[in-house]
Enzyme design. Structure first.
Site, PDB file in Angstrom:
ATOM      1  N   ALA A  29      31.464  36.033  28.262  1.00  0.00           N
ATOM      2  CA  ALA A  29      29.920  36.075  27.904  1.00  0.00           C
ATOM      3  C   ALA A  29      30.092  35.594  26.524  1.00  0.00           C
ATOM      4  CB  ALA A  29      29.856  37.761  27.587  1.00  0.00           C
ATOM      5  N   GLU A  62      33.577  38.971  49.966  1.00  0.00           N
ATOM      6  CA  GLU A  62      33.984  39.690  49.530  1.00  0.00           C
ATOM      7  C   GLU A  62      33.537  40.739  49.615  1.00  0.00           C
ATOM      8  OE1 GLU A  62      35.837  39.399  45.413  1.00  0.00           O
ATOM      9  OE2 GLU A  62      34.925  37.839  44.752  1.00  0.00           O
ATOM     10  N   ARG A  77      33.259  48.797  47.364  1.00  0.00           N
ATOM     11  CA  ARG A  77      34.265  48.706  46.897  1.00  0.00           C
ATOM     12  C   ARG A  77      34.270  50.385  46.419  1.00  0.00           C
ATOM     13  NH1 ARG A  77      35.042  44.923  41.297  1.00  0.00           N
ATOM     14  NH2 ARG A  77      35.683  43.381  43.055  1.00  0.00           N
ATOM     15  N   HIS A 133      39.007  49.465  37.353  1.00  0.00           N
ATOM     16  CA  HIS A 133      38.660  48.445  36.488  1.00  0.00           C
ATOM     17  C   HIS A 133      37.363  48.018  35.894  1.00  0.00           C
ATOM     18  CE1 HIS A 133      39.275  44.113  38.753  1.00  0.00           C
ATOM     19  NE2 HIS A 133      37.847  44.923  38.829  1.00  0.00           N
ATOM     20  N   ARG A 173      29.086  48.237  41.241  1.00  0.00           N
ATOM     21  CA  ARG A 173      28.865  46.279  40.570  1.00  0.00           C
ATOM     22  C   ARG A 173      29.358  45.879  41.988  1.00  0.00           C
ATOM     23  NH1 ARG A 173      32.268  42.597  39.605  1.00  0.00           N
ATOM     24  NH2 ARG A 173      33.973  43.866  39.439  1.00  0.00           N
ATOM     25  N   SER A 232      30.515  39.861  38.175  1.00  0.00           N
ATOM     26  CA  SER A 232      30.842  40.110  36.628  1.00  0.00           C
ATOM     27  C   SER A 232      30.424  38.592  35.810  1.00  0.00           C
ATOM     28  CB  SER A 232      31.844  40.871  36.619  1.00  0.00           C
ATOM     29  OG  SER A 232      32.925  40.543  36.873  1.00  0.00           O
TER      30      SER A 232
END
Ligand code: SIN
Length: 523
Positions: free
Chosen positions: A15, A115, A276, A335, A370, A375
């Site tokens: 970012a 994923e 997750r 994480h 998330r 991300s």
């Protein structure tokens, strides 16, 4: 050291570098402040990839990606923000490729993997499982030469009067400095050092949260600390645990308990590819039930596994495990921070002159959990937009930010080892009111006022403030949702549907309240 520029970016991950490059390419004088070498942030450790709809996979659409993100996020995802960010993914990835990033290919197009929580294979990757390293390499290689990078410098405080006037820093020798600028962008990454084991590197000490709170900005959703289900279980390890990417499960690996039973059997119809929070919760339940400290990830059936996942293969080899022949010992580890500094999708905070982007920020994309590989995409998209927004905001006449000398500052700071132990024990997967209160007490008992005159002191103070924010928000949310799993409140409570908890700092004390989404106008 004193310097002057238009924009100070704090942090050198995806970012921060995206924002800095965008702003510099439009003529702004940019200084990047970073604690270690520029490539030492979390970005380079990202494995699985970037979830993005590029338009070349039949049936996949941005709307499908939005739907998966909403489903993973436990009712707290901001749909409009999500559509805006995910919709910008294709352009951001194409710009990165134009700048030299090389992703893995399959025939004439980019290779994809899958994923947890994704309804289809839409995750692009590089170097097999070294996506973050390639993103970081490409961004650093493309960084305009006129950007000043202050490596080995820690951000101490954002100055404002009332709009932002600059940033106080301290270098590794303890020498204070100041960068005068009308715009500061926080891109400091995550909060991993709140816990004894994390997939984050050591720089992830919640600095951005503390800088933002002290400057008057709000945090939200900070109780949603994401634990990756499969960090490599290394006995006795404290610090960064090697990640065992979720993409392995996307390619067919299975989670098993030590007796060989499927961890996800009868837990979720999506099995090993459930989101997750569900997988981390299921593993934690197995560990508690069986009294063991790890489960197994059997990747022996994944074709050509060591070549496809060279980073994981090397981490396994370092502890004597051959992932092509035997199962990998794994357990959850901290994480990702799903919440953070409240911003819009251009990175604007409520403080005039202060922007934030990447993991440190809370745009509403992640909600309570998330979605995997969203991300890096958020960092690319919002980072670039934030850089462009600073350019736009500084385009008109503006007050000259006069360089000001650093002032001595201090803040409460706890003993880091005590804090990490308390957070790991009481604020991980499975929390309860008594444990959260015990963690607060333990941290409080070692807290004393410390001068912010070194990197260690700044980090300890940031961790102390961040721990207070997580514990307070987690204590106030009397339900389980996403990655906030409370053993004393095991169910989702509809009264909490769509409500984010905001955290502010008033007269040195943390305050909780409802999130006010109306951000201040950036003058
Ligand atoms: C992974 O590769 O499993 C991590 C990806 C992510 O955190 O989004």
């Amino acid at each position: 050291m004193t310097a002057e520029c238009d924009l100070v970016v704090v942090g050198s991950g995806v970012a921060g570098l995206s924002a800095a490059t965008e702003a510099a390419r439009h003529g702004l004088r940019v200084v990047v402040v970073t604690k270690d070498a520029p490539d030492e942030g979390s970005t380079r450790w990202a494995q699985g990839g970037i979830a993005v709809v590029l338009g070349d996979i039949a049936g996949d659409t941005v709307e499908a990606h939005v739907a998966d993100t909403l489903a993973a996020g436990g009712g707290l995802v901001d749909e409009a923000a999500t559509r805006g960010i995910l919709g910008g993914g294709r352009a951001a990835v194409e710009a990165l490729r134009t700048d030299g990033a090389r992703f893995d290919v399959h025939g004439a197009r980019l290779a994809r993997t899958r994923e947890g929580g994704h309804g289809t294979t839409r995750v692009i990757h590089a170097g097999g499982d070294a996506t973050g390293a390639e993103v970081e390499r490409a961004l650093l290689a493309a960084l305009p030469g006129d950007i000043t990078v202050l490596a080995g410098h820690t951000a101490v405080a954002v100055r404002r009067d009332p709009r932002v006037t600059g940033l106080d820093v301290v270098d590794d020798a303890g020498v204070p400095g100041h960068v005068a600028a009308p715009a500061v962008l926080l891109a400091t990454g995550g909060i991993g050092a709140l816990y004894e084991t994390t997939t984050n590197p050591a720089v992830a000490t919640a600095d951005g949260w503390a800088l933002a709170l002290r400057a008057g900005a709000s945090l939200a959703d900070v109780e949603f600390v994401q634990f990756h289900p499969t960090a490599l279980a290394v006995p006795g390890l404290v610090g960064r645990a090697p990640l065992v990417t979720e993409a392995l499960r996307g390619e067919g690996a299975h989670l098993l308990d030590l007796a060989g039973r499927g961890v996800m059997d009868d837990v979720d119809p999506r099995g090993d590819l459930a989101p997750r929070d569900v997988v981390a919760g299921a593993i934690t339940a197995v560990l508690a039930r069986t009294g063991t400290d790890h489960v197994l990830l059997d990747a022996t059936g994944v074709p050509d596994v060591a070549r496809r996942f060279p980073t994981v293969a090397a981490s396994c080899a370092a502890i004597g495990v051959d992932l092509a022949r035997e199962p990998i010992p794994v357990r959850p580890a901290q994480h990702y921070a799903c919440g953070g500094i409240v911003t819009d999708t251009r990175g604007r905070t409520g403080v005039p002159g202060l922007w934030a982007a990447g993991e440190v920020a809370r745009t509403g994309l992640h909600g309570a959990n998330r979605l995997a590989s969203n991300s890096l995409l958020e960092g690319l998209v919002v980072g670039r937009r934030a850089g462009a927004d600073v350019v736009a905001a500084l385009a008109g006449p503006r007050p000259v930010a006069a360089p000001t000398g650093p002032v001595p500052t201090s803040a409460p700071a706890a003993d880091r080892a005590v804090l990490q132990r308390a957070m790991s024990r009481h604020a991980s997967v499975g929390r309860d009111a008594a444990g959260l209160a015990a963690a607060s007490d333990a941290i409080e008992s070692t807290t004393a006022e410390r001068a912010l005159d070194s990197r260690a002191a700044v980090e300890d103070a940031a961790l102390t403030l961040a721990a207070g924010a997580v514990l307070a928000a987690a204590g106030s949310r009397t339900e389980s949702r996403g990655c906030h799993l409370r053993s004393d409140r095991p169910r989702r409570d509809d009264r909490w549907q769509a409500s984010s908890v905001a955290v502010t700092l008033v007269d040195g004390r943390l305050r909780l309240g409802p999130l006010d989404d109306r951000l201040g106008e950036v003058a």
